[in-house]
Design a protein around this motif. Structure first.
Motif, PDB file in Angstrom:
ATOM      1  N   CYS A   1       0.872  -1.177   0.000  1.00  0.00           N
ATOM      2  CA  CYS A   1       0.000   0.000   0.000  1.00  0.00           C
ATOM      3  C   CYS A   1       0.907   1.226   0.000  1.00  0.00           C
ATOM      4  N   SER A   2       1.407   1.579  -1.169  1.00  0.00           N
ATOM      5  CA  SER A   2       2.500   2.539  -1.273  1.00  0.00           C
ATOM      6  C   SER A   2       2.060   3.986  -1.390  1.00  0.00           C
ATOM      7  N   SER A   3       0.752   4.228  -1.322  1.00  0.00           N
ATOM      8  CA  SER A   3       0.239   5.588  -1.420  1.00  0.00           C
ATOM      9  C   SER A   3      -0.955   5.728  -0.479  1.00  0.00           C
ATOM     10  N   ALA A   4      -1.110   6.903   0.081  1.00  0.00           N
ATOM     11  CA  ALA A   4      -2.259   7.148   0.962  1.00  0.00           C
ATOM     12  C   ALA A   4      -3.573   6.938   0.220  1.00  0.00           C
ATOM     13  N   GLU A   5      -3.549   7.121  -1.086  1.00  0.00           N
ATOM     14  CA  GLU A   5      -4.781   6.960  -1.871  1.00  0.00           C
ATOM     15  C   GLU A   5      -5.207   5.501  -1.987  1.00  0.00           C
ATOM     16  N   HIS A   6      -4.343   4.566  -1.657  1.00  0.00           N
ATOM     17  CA  HIS A   6      -4.685   3.149  -1.738  1.00  0.00           C
ATOM     18  C   HIS A   6      -5.506   2.672  -0.545  1.00  0.00           C
ATOM     19  N   PHE A   7      -5.520   3.449   0.530  1.00  0.00           N
ATOM     20  CA  PHE A   7      -6.128   2.981   1.771  1.00  0.00           C
ATOM     21  C   PHE A   7      -7.632   3.222   1.792  1.00  0.00           C
ATOM     22  N   LYS A   8      -8.339   2.278   2.429  1.00  0.00           N
ATOM     23  CA  LYS A   8      -9.793   2.376   2.615  1.00  0.00           C
ATOM     24  C   LYS A   8     -10.094   2.177   4.089  1.00  0.00           C
ATOM     25  N   TRP A   9     -11.181   2.775   4.549  1.00  0.00           N
ATOM     26  CA  TRP A   9     -11.506   2.805   5.966  1.00  0.00           C
ATOM     27  C   TRP A   9     -12.738   1.941   6.243  1.00  0.00           C
ATOM     28  N   VAL A  10     -12.656   1.094   7.265  1.00  0.00           N
ATOM     29  CA  VAL A  10     -13.781   0.254   7.623  1.00  0.00           C
ATOM     30  C   VAL A  10     -14.052   0.383   9.121  1.00  0.00           C
ATOM     31  N   PHE A  11     -15.330   0.474   9.484  1.00  0.00           N
ATOM     32  CA  PHE A  11     -15.714   0.599  10.888  1.00  0.00           C
ATOM     33  C   PHE A  11     -15.823  -0.790  11.505  1.00  0.00           C
ATOM     34  N   THR A  12     -15.206  -0.972  12.668  1.00  0.00           N
ATOM     35  CA  THR A  12     -15.052  -2.289  13.264  1.00  0.00           C
ATOM     36  C   THR A  12     -15.320  -2.254  14.768  1.00  0.00           C
ATOM     37  N   ARG A  13     -15.294  -3.444  15.365  1.00  0.00           N
ATOM     38  CA  ARG A  13     -15.199  -3.609  16.813  1.00  0.00           C
ATOM     39  C   ARG A  13     -13.729  -3.845  17.173  1.00  0.00           C
ATOM     40  N   THR A  14     -13.362  -3.628  18.432  1.00  0.00           N
ATOM     41  CA  THR A  14     -11.998  -3.974  18.834  1.00  0.00           C
ATOM     42  C   THR A  14     -11.821  -5.485  18.935  1.00  0.00           C
ATOM     43  N   VAL A  15     -12.831  -6.182  19.474  1.00  0.00           N
ATOM     44  CA  VAL A  15     -12.765  -7.637  19.670  1.00  0.00           C
ATOM     45  C   VAL A  15     -14.037  -8.274  19.125  1.00  0.00           C
ATOM     46  N   PRO A  16     -14.028  -9.593  18.847  1.00  0.00           N
ATOM     47  CA  PRO A  16     -15.230 -10.258  18.345  1.00  0.00           C
ATOM     48  C   PRO A  16     -16.419 -10.049  19.281  1.00  0.00           C
ATOM     49  N   ALA A  17     -17.584  -9.943  18.697  1.00  0.00           N
ATOM     50  CA  ALA A  17     -18.789  -9.645  19.468  1.00  0.00           C
ATOM     51  C   ALA A  17     -19.231 -10.843  20.300  1.00  0.00           C
ATOM     52  N   PRO A  18     -19.489 -10.648  21.585  1.00  0.00           N
ATOM     53  CA  PRO A  18     -20.069 -11.722  22.399  1.00  0.00           C
ATOM     54  C   PRO A  18     -21.472 -12.073  21.899  1.00  0.00           C
ATOM     55  N   ALA A  19     -21.937 -13.251  22.234  1.00  0.00           N
ATOM     56  CA  ALA A  19     -23.285 -13.672  21.836  1.00  0.00           C
ATOM     57  C   ALA A  19     -24.313 -12.660  22.328  1.00  0.00           C
ATOM     58  N   GLY A  20     -25.243 -12.337  21.458  1.00  0.00           N
ATOM     59  CA  GLY A  20     -26.308 -11.418  21.815  1.00  0.00           C
ATOM     60  C   GLY A  20     -25.985  -9.950  21.605  1.00  0.00           C
ATOM     61  N   THR A  21     -24.782  -9.654  21.129  1.00  0.00           N
ATOM     62  CA  THR A  21     -24.384  -8.267  20.896  1.00  0.00           C
ATOM     63  C   THR A  21     -25.194  -7.651  19.766  1.00  0.00           C
ATOM     64  N   VAL A  22     -25.577  -6.412  19.951  1.00  0.00           N
ATOM     65  CA  VAL A  22     -26.229  -5.642  18.890  1.00  0.00           C
ATOM     66  C   VAL A  22     -25.384  -4.404  18.633  1.00  0.00           C
ATOM     67  N   ASP A  23     -24.689  -4.399  17.499  1.00  0.00           N
ATOM     68  CA  ASP A  23     -23.876  -3.246  17.100  1.00  0.00           C
ATOM     69  C   ASP A  23     -24.659  -2.360  16.146  1.00  0.00           C
ATOM     70  N   VAL A  24     -24.050  -1.246  15.769  1.00  0.00           N
ATOM     71  CA  VAL A  24     -24.639  -0.393  14.755  1.00  0.00           C
ATOM     72  C   VAL A  24     -24.796  -1.204  13.464  1.00  0.00           C
ATOM     73  N   ASP A  25     -25.915  -1.032  12.804  1.00  0.00           N
ATOM     74  CA  ASP A  25     -26.220  -1.821  11.613  1.00  0.00           C
ATOM     75  C   ASP A  25     -25.778  -1.055  10.367  1.00  0.00           C
ATOM     76  N   ILE A  26     -24.598  -1.358   9.885  1.00  0.00           N
ATOM     77  CA  ILE A  26     -24.078  -0.751   8.660  1.00  0.00           C
ATOM     78  C   ILE A  26     -23.511  -1.855   7.782  1.00  0.00           C
ATOM     79  N   CYS A  27     -23.379  -1.567   6.519  1.00  0.00           N
ATOM     80  CA  CYS A  27     -22.769  -2.508   5.573  1.00  0.00           C
ATOM     81  C   CYS A  27     -23.474  -3.867   5.584  1.00  0.00           C
TER      82      CYS A  27
END
Length: 320
Positions: free
Chosen positions: A240-266
């Motif tokens: 990834c040799s240029s800043a223009e190559h990068f893409k941003w994705v919204f994530t959690r820090t750790v895998p979601a525990p059972a029953g987790t409800v996160d923001v619904d995107i994508c």
């Protein structure tokens, strides 16, 4: 780089409000940013980032540990006179507990931990350099090496950002996969090295995120939800040799525990992918997560939504 001894340690004070005054607008000319890290005040990465943010038009002060304090997490101490020189011999043994660069007093060291450097920056340096005001934003890092998942528990960079958030100042922790612990002098002596080239790429991305955040919150009372930290991780620059190559994705820090409800995107069904999983997807993906500065847990869906809304111009879906 020279040093001076005019700054002395004073007891920490406390700021608690994260709201700017009424009518405040987050434009560059009036945006005050405290820059900190855990790698130390004289690394090429932090000095280069400082220069990039300054070139973008922000008002800055830097407050970082005198030495590399990576991986020290929540550690704290009263700053002490140096028993050995600052990193890269940028100040001598016996120097004061806090000090600054002789030619630019905005560049400050604190002989303690990342938390302490942030606290000193907010409560001692900011009132001096920002006309009696606290910072509008704290930028921690970009760290040399990623802080993904549970690594935030020991990350000095993330705990520096947590200190800011707990003092009522919005904070973002940045980390990058490519880099090395080299002096700021390498910016001139070794500008084509992989570490220095990566620094330049990451700086462009950091400026882009900060500018996006401030633009979308220009007329809002808060830049970020209180007592939260935005955790940003940049992948390796090898492919990834240029800043223009990068893409941003919204994530959690750790895998979601059972029953987790996160923001619904994508079309994620209400459960976000975690940072490490997103990092494993081919491509130049930057992960953006939000966690509580009090518990270190991922925040709830409503708080995630507040951050997604202000960073929406950057965010993409990995499966599109």
């Amino acid at each position: 780089m020279g040093f001076a001894t005019l700054l002395l340690f004073v007891p920490f004070l406390s700021f608690v409000s994260s709201r700017p005054p009424p009518g405040h607008h987050h434009d560059k000319a009036r945006t005050n940013i405290l820059v900190t890290n855990d790698d130390g005040w004289a690394t090429a990465q932090i000095r280069s980032e400082f220069d990039a943010l300054e070139a973008a038009g922000f008002n800055l002060v830097l407050s970082c540990p005198a030495d590399n304090r990576s991986g020290t997490g929540n550690s704290t101490a009263t700053p002490a006179i140096l028993a050995q020189p600052c990193e890269f011999n940028t100040c001598p043994a016996g120097a004061p507990a806090t000090g600054f660069n002789a030619t630019d007093p905005r560049l400050n060291y604190v002989n303690a931990f990342p938390r302490d450097a942030t606290n000193f920056g907010i409560n001692t340096l900011a009132p001096k350099f920002f006309k009696g005001k606290k910072p509008d934003l704290v930028v921690a890092g970009s760290n040399i090496g990623n802080n993904l998942g549970t690594t935030i528990q020991i990350s000095g960079t993330d705990h520096a950002a947590m200190e800011a958030a707990n003092l009522g100042v919005p904070a973002i922790a940045f980390s990058g996969a490519t880099g090395s612990q080299v002096s700021y002098t390498a910016l001139e002596t070794d500008p084509t090295s992989a570490a220095i080239v990566a620094t330049g790429i990451y700086n462009k991305l950091t400026v882009r995120l900060v500018e996006t955040l401030l633009k979308t919150t220009e007329k809002k009372a808060e830049i970020l939800p209180p007592r939260t930290v935005v955790n940003v991780n940049y992948p390796s620059t090898t492919n990834c040799s240029s800043a223009e190559h990068f893409k941003w994705v919204f994530t959690r820090t750790v895998p979601a525990p059972a029953g987790t409800v996160d923001v619904d995107i994508c079309r994620n069904g209400g459960v976000l992918v975690d940072e490490r999983t997103a990092f494993a997807v081919p491509g130049c993906w930057v992960t953006v997560s939000v966690f509580s500065s009090v518990t270190l847990d991922d925040v709830d869906a409503a708080t995630q939504r507040a951050v997604v809304d202000v960073l929406k111009p950057l965010l993409r879906c990995q499966h599109d």
